[in-house]
Design an enzyme around this catalytic site. Structure first.
Site, PDB file in Angstrom:
ATOM      1  N   GLY A 138       0.850  -1.195   0.077  1.00 37.60           N
ATOM      2  CA  GLY A 138      -0.004   0.129  -0.157  1.00 37.60           C
ATOM      3  C   GLY A 138       0.886   1.118   0.010  1.00 37.60           C
ATOM      4  N   SER A 139       0.576   2.059  -0.961  1.00 38.67           N
ATOM      5  CA  SER A 139       1.825   3.083  -1.072  1.00 38.67           C
ATOM      6  C   SER A 139       1.127   4.202  -2.035  1.00 38.67           C
ATOM      7  CB  SER A 139       3.021   2.521  -1.564  1.00 38.67           C
ATOM      8  OG  SER A 139       3.009   1.769  -2.334  1.00 38.67           O
ATOM      9  N   ARG A 140       2.271   4.950  -2.684  1.00 32.71           N
ATOM     10  CA  ARG A 140       2.151   6.189  -3.525  1.00 32.71           C
ATOM     11  C   ARG A 140       3.167   6.455  -4.333  1.00 32.71           C
ATOM     12  NH1 ARG A 140      -0.409  11.837  -1.284  1.00 32.71           N
ATOM     13  NH2 ARG A 140       0.507  13.363  -2.837  1.00 32.71           N
TER      14      ARG A 140
END
Length: 215
Positions: free
Chosen positions: A183-185
């Site tokens: 889960g990240s960007r």
């Protein structure tokens, strides 16, 4: 289904625990099976067909495009203090997390900075979270004034950023360059003289969605 190499140790652990659960109690094994399947799916690494055309800037990540803002690239990349358009893609835990190069060219700089682990959908994540910043010089676009930045940002539950790029190496648009767990960007800072071709809120696909193009 192709699996990214970073996933094999985790899949092995999840599968072993799941098997043990089945041996202890069948109901417990079935209860944990969806988690094991999710772990396998998280590290999937599908092939992508990258658009072919001059001046295209391709999305480096699967996910949701957040609102476009004007922001200064990470200071460690040495790209100055002038704000430029920043396109941010938020990856939830169900998206493909393999990242791809937005352009063909060369790696001018690469810099890691430790930080916090705010929810990656928050704007402050770009400033405060752990990150790996990459400065790319697109081939045929007229020097450092056309450099762009790609920043891998750890999220709320992400605990490792993997970047396979090294300073000075050549890169190919659409090729894989890393992954973030879990889960990240990914932020893309566009140089002057580009036209944004996407609108916030769309679902993007790494290596396929065209974000912008050089004018």
């Amino acid at each position: 289904m192709r699996i990214h190499r970073e996933g094999y140790p985790f899949i092995a652990i999840f599968a072993a625990v799941n098997l043990l659960a089945f041996l202890l109690a069948t109901w417990l094994g079935w209860l944990l099976l969806p988690i094991t399947i999710w772990c396998i799916a998280f590290f999937r690494d599908p092939d992508r067909i990258t658009p072919d055309g001059p001046g295209l800037i391709i999305c480096p990540a699967d996910g949701k495009l957040l609102p476009v803002v004007e922001a200064v690239p990470p200071a460690e990349l040495g790209m100055g203090d002038t704000a430029r358009p920043r396109l941010s893609i938020f990856m939830n835990v169900f998206n493909v997390h393999v990242n791809r190069n937005p352009v063909s060219g060369s790696v001018v700089a690469r810099a890691y900075r430790p930080g916090k682990f705010f929810n990656a959908s928050f704007d402050k994540a770009s400033i405060h979270n752990e990150r790996m910043s990459i400065r790319l010089r697109p081939e045929g676009e007229g020097g450092e004034g056309r450099d762009l930045a790609v920043v891998q940002i750890a999220g709320l539950v992400a605990r490792r950023i993997v970047c396979d790029l090294t300073q000075g190496e050549g890169v190919r648009r659409g090729a894989r360059f890393g992954i973030i767990r879990f889960g990240s960007r990914v932020d893309v800072y566009l140089p002057p003289g580009t036209e944004i071709l996407v609108t916030p809120g769309i679902t993007t696909r790494a290596g396929e969605t065209v974000l912008a193009r050089f004018l």
